[in-house]
Enzyme design. Structure first.
Site, mmCIF file in Angstrom:
data_model
loop_
_atom_site.group_PDB
_atom_site.id
_atom_site.type_symbol
_atom_site.label_atom_id
_atom_site.label_comp_id
_atom_site.label_asym_id
_atom_site.label_seq_id
_atom_site.Cartn_x
_atom_site.Cartn_y
_atom_site.Cartn_z
ATOM 1 C CG ASP A 45 53.775 45.340 42.655
ATOM 2 O OD1 ASP A 45 54.588 44.410 42.813
ATOM 3 O OD2 ASP A 45 53.210 45.925 43.610
ATOM 4 C CB SER A 46 58.681 43.021 40.264
ATOM 5 O OG SER A 46 58.032 42.135 39.382
ATOM 6 C CG ASP A 84 51.572 41.872 42.076
ATOM 7 O OD1 ASP A 84 51.010 41.270 43.002
ATOM 8 O OD2 ASP A 84 52.816 42.007 41.993
ATOM 9 C CE LYS A 112 52.173 38.687 43.997
ATOM 10 N NZ LYS A 112 52.557 39.913 44.738
ATOM 11 C CD GLU A 114 52.995 43.772 47.902
ATOM 12 O OE1 GLU A 114 53.297 44.629 48.753
ATOM 13 O OE2 GLU A 114 53.624 43.631 46.837
ATOM 14 C CD GLU A 181 59.130 39.655 48.085
ATOM 15 O OE1 GLU A 181 57.969 39.716 47.631
ATOM 16 O OE2 GLU A 181 60.050 40.363 47.646
HETATM 17 O O1 KIV Z 1 55.883 41.856 41.917
HETATM 18 C C1 KIV Z 1 56.439 40.754 41.944
HETATM 19 O O2 KIV Z 1 57.209 40.379 41.048
HETATM 20 C C2 KIV Z 1 56.192 39.886 43.088
HETATM 21 C C3 KIV Z 1 57.022 38.656 43.242
HETATM 22 C C4 KIV Z 1 58.404 39.008 43.594
HETATM 23 C C5 KIV Z 1 56.440 37.679 44.183
HETATM 24 O O3 KIV Z 1 55.331 40.174 43.874
#
Ligand code: KIV
Length: 264
Positions: A45-46, A84, A112, A114, A181
């Protein structure tokens, strides 16, 4: 060339073989990363920051991640593909199931999420229903407003202990992988040693089982600045595929992350 699975990563951990992960958002870059030997690709989600130009990851939707997951899936042959779960797409166990299913159907091998203790029921539900989970602790960017900025986590003893306890609880709930992280390197080392599942670090020192970076940082094209824990490999190599190979080599031989990329 066999596909990377969660069992492959577990074997790497047991053999002490460091592995590499990178974010990817489209078929072309993902195909290049895959063919150069990146083991894990994350549709992160970056993308909210590096693709969409927002200040944080919160505006990203499940449709955004599903679309980019499908793009990446079409470009790759070997890498494990993680997608994500974006902000507020897993606030309840039922919502988590419905949204995780969309990402798996778009081509992800794993999702993934969080967070710590509050996620245990969801992690167990997903795992029992055939959806592998990568957990994410430390500086979890979706909580940036709770943290009051993008700040290193786990520096005081209570928070360090909480992160350790949450890592163990997530593993017990079924998580098959963990991202740490921006936490002190010594804490990341202790967690990596305490867990049977592989641990991937970003800003978490050299002793995790694998490393992950955001592709825009590795290629020096992030808007603004490159975070201290990252490295612009394009600058030292001048060519995208060579940059990726240099990242893989430096993780494998332990020269990345170096002292300047680590938090204490
Ligand atoms: O969203 C993302 O790119 C991430 C990584 C930085 C681990 O969660």
């Amino acid at each position: 060339m066999s596909k990377v699975t969660s069992s492959t990563l577990m074997k790497f951990k047991q053999e002490g073989k460091k592995f590499t992960a990178l974010t990817a958002y489209d078929a072309s870059f993902a195909g290049a990363f895959d063919s150069e030997g990146i083991d894990v690709l994350l549709v992160g989600d970056s993308m909210g920051m590096v693709l969409q130009g927002h200040d944080d990851t919160l505006p990203v939707t499940i449709e955004d991640i599903a679309y980019h997951t499908a793009c990446v899936r079409r470009g790759i042959k070997r890498s494990l593909l993680i997608a994500d779960m974006p902000f507020m797409s897993y606030a309840t166990p039922q919502q988590t199931m419905d949204n995780a299913a969309k990402l798996m159907q778009a081509g992800a091998n794993m999702v993934k999420v969080e967070g710590g203790h509050w996620l245990l029921e969801s992690v167990k539900m997903l795992t029992e229903r055939g959806i592998p989970v990568c957990a994410h602790l430390g500086l979890t960017p979706q909580s940036v407003h709770v943290f009051g900025g993008f700040k290193v986590q786990g520096r005081d003893a209570d928070n360090a202990q909480r992160i350790m306890d949450e890592a163990k609880a997530l593993q017990a709930a079924g998580a098959q992988l963990l991202v740490l992280e921006c936490i002190p390197a010594a804490l990341a080392k202790s967690i990596t040693e305490a867990l049977a599942i592989p641990v991937i670090g970003i800003g978490a020192g050299a002793d995790t089982d694998g490393q992950i970076l955001v592709m825009h940082d590795v290629l020096g094209i992030s808007s603004g600045y490159i975070p201290r824990f990252s490295k612009n490999y394009l600058k030292q190599t001048g060519e995208i595929r060579s940059a990726i190979r240099a990242y893989i080599e430096e993780v494998a031989d332990g020269s990345f992350p170096a002292e300047e990329h680590i938090f204490n």
